[in-house]
Design an enzyme around this catalytic site. Structure first.
Site, PDB file in Angstrom:
ATOM      1  CG  ASP A 227      43.935  10.167 112.343  1.00 12.57           C
ATOM      2  OD1 ASP A 227      45.001   9.689 112.743  1.00 12.57           O
ATOM      3  OD2 ASP A 227      42.813   9.713 112.649  1.00 12.57           O
TER       4      ASP A 227
ATOM      5  CE  LYS B  72      34.271  14.392 100.342  1.00 11.87           C
ATOM      6  NZ  LYS B  72      33.917  13.508  99.194  1.00 11.87           N
TER       7      LYS B  72
ATOM      8  CG  ASP C  76      36.135  10.881  97.932  1.00 12.07           C
ATOM      9  OD1 ASP C  76      36.850  11.855  97.597  1.00 12.07           O
ATOM     10  OD2 ASP C  76      34.991  10.711  97.477  1.00 12.07           O
TER      11      ASP C  76
ATOM     12  CG  ASP D 151      46.402   4.938 110.562  1.00  5.33           C
ATOM     13  OD1 ASP D 151      47.350   5.602 111.040  1.00  5.33           O
ATOM     14  OD2 ASP D 151      45.656   4.228 111.259  1.00  5.33           O
TER      15      ASP D 151
ATOM     16  CE1 TYR E   9      41.322  14.216 114.268  1.00  3.63           C
ATOM     17  CE2 TYR E   9      42.694  13.825 116.196  1.00  3.63           C
ATOM     18  CZ  TYR E   9      42.156  13.384 115.005  1.00  3.63           C
ATOM     19  OH  TYR E   9      42.454  12.133 114.567  1.00  3.63           O
TER      20      TYR E   9
HETATM   21  C1  IPM Z   1      47.485   9.561 115.516  1.00  2.00           C
HETATM   22  C2  IPM Z   1      46.462   8.904 116.395  1.00  2.00           C
HETATM   23  C3  IPM Z   1      45.817   9.946 117.278  1.00  2.00           C
HETATM   24  C4  IPM Z   1      45.084  10.918 116.389  1.00  2.00           C
HETATM   25  C5  IPM Z   1      44.897   9.363 118.362  1.00  2.00           C
HETATM   26  C6  IPM Z   1      45.603   8.346 119.232  1.00  2.00           C
HETATM   27  C7  IPM Z   1      44.265  10.437 119.206  1.00  2.00           C
HETATM   28  O1  IPM Z   1      45.535   8.210 115.620  1.00  2.00           O
HETATM   29  O2  IPM Z   1      48.417  10.193 116.049  1.00  2.00           O
HETATM   30  O3  IPM Z   1      47.374   9.440 114.303  1.00  2.00           O
HETATM   31  O4  IPM Z   1      43.942  10.697 116.006  1.00  2.00           O
HETATM   32  O5  IPM Z   1      45.681  11.951 116.063  1.00  2.00           O
HETATM   33 MG    MG Z   2      46.022   8.141 113.541  1.00  2.00          MG
END
Ligand code: IPM
Ligand code: MG
Length: 358
Positions: A247, A191, A223, A251, A141
């Site tokens: 990240d 990885k 993965d 999710d 990042y």
């Molecule tokens: C998160 C989001 C952010 C990230 C974005 C909005 C930049 O997806 O906080 O998980 O990638 O960190």
């Molecule tokens: Mg995110």
């Protein structure tokens, strides 16, 4: 010492969910005589529209001076075509970097009453309780160099995935200590079959394990973790990973619980200063409709009380009130299985009622 709290509602449903959290905070301040000073400012697209920047200097300064920042959400189609420096997401990344919030804690848990809202079968998902510890201020990042090179043929682009040993050690320490406070299991995800940075990560985390004999450490390829999270999520207690893999995995983990509207997060630095935000985004499609679920924001307030504001007992009270809210059958629209649901603006007063009784 007075504790400073900065509220940044941001964009979309960020406005509504922070207003619910603020109602709870105001109640706690009066009820328990807390020495808190609360300030509210703009960030994200809303700030860009008013001040020409998604993170005005005075907002960043205020955030730096605060013990805890309660952050709603940022972004929306309206601002998607701005250049990167002006995009609402840039405000979020700048706050993380400038406050050195390297440790991102993302719990994913299921209220068993809501199992039917999960896309995963009940018997797989029941009792889900995972903590993802994501590195938040390093890796690909922020790695340099990075560029899109258009004056060459073929044109190309690149980023740099880089971690130094100190960055890995400090996030791994948070993860080992979290595992000690939970069920004693830590899975480090990378990885290492492909990437040097991952081999390096694995070696350092392995080496640290000797200082935590009470933690059972395992290593997994990212993965495979993505697949295992869906097949058998209950094998995990704490997962630690880099910025990018964390990240993606967080999710997946959040989705398992059925509603991303329930999950809080904390981003901490080494002096326990923190930013607290729901895992969901700004949801522009439902903004202003009074149907967003503010529980993730309210649970984020609980994390702020626990980690940055020295009020662990109140954090536990809020967490219990949310459990009780669900147990009593209250449902916001996202988790309701019929036509009836509680509006965003009604949630805080129901929770306050529960807090008063309990
Ligand atoms: C998160 C989001 C952010 C990230 C974005 C909005 C930049 O997806 O906080 O998980 O990638 O960190
Ligand atoms: Mg995110």
């Amino acid at each position: 010492m007075t504790k400073e709290i900065l509220i940044l509602p941001g964009d979309g449903i960020g406005q509504e969910v922070t207003s619910s959290a603020k109602e709870i905070l105001d109640f706690l301040i009066v009820e328990h005589g807390l020495d808190f000073k609360v300030t509210e400012m703009e960030a994200g697209g809303t700030a860009y529209d008013k001040f020409g920047s998604p993170l005005p200097e005075n907002v960043l300064d205020k955030a730096k001076q605060s013990d805890a920042v309660l952050f709603g959400a940022v972004g929306g189609p309206k601002w998607d075509n701005l250049d990167w420096d002006n995009r609402p997401e840039h405000a979020l990344l700048s706050l993380r970097k400038e406050l050195e919030l390297f440790a991102n804690l993302r719990p994913a848990f299921l209220f068993n009453e809501l199992a039917s809202a999960s896309p995963i079968k009940d018997h797989i998902i029941k009792n889900l309780d995972i903590l993802i510890v994501r590195e938040l201020t390093g890796g690909i990042y922020f790695g340099e160099p990075r560029a899109i090179v258009e004056d060459k043929s073929p044109s190309y682009a690149f980023n740099t995935m880089i971690y130094n040993e100190n960055e890995i050690k400090r996030i791994a320490k948070v993860a080992f200590e979290s595992a000690q406070k939970r069920n004693g299991k830590l899975c480090s995800v990378e990885k290492a079959n492909v990437l040097e940075v991952s081999k390096f990560w694995r070696a350092i985390v392995s080496d640290m394990a000797k200082d935590y004999p009470d933690v059972e450490l395992s290593h997994q390829l990212a993965d495979n973790t993505a697949m295992q999270l869906v097949l058998n999520p209950n094998q995990y207690d704490v997962i630690v990973s880099s910025n990018l893999f964390g990240d993606i995995l967080s999710d997946i983990a959040a989705t398992l619980s059925g509603s991303i509207g329930m999950l809080p997060s904390a981003s901490l630095n080494s002096s326990a200063q923190g930013m607290y935000e729901p895992c969901h985004g700004s949801a522009p499609d439902i903004a202003g409709m009074d149907i967003a679920n503010p529980l993730a924001m309210i649970a984020s307030l609980a994390m702020a009380l626990r980690y940055s504001l020295d009020q662990k007992d109140l954090a536990i009270k809020i967490d219990n009130a949310i459990k009780e809210f669900i147990a009593q059958g209250y449902r916001t629209k996202d988790i309701s299985t019929d036509e009836e649901y509680v509006k965003t603006s009604e949630v805080a007063s129901i929770l306050i009622g529960i807090l008063k009784n309990g």
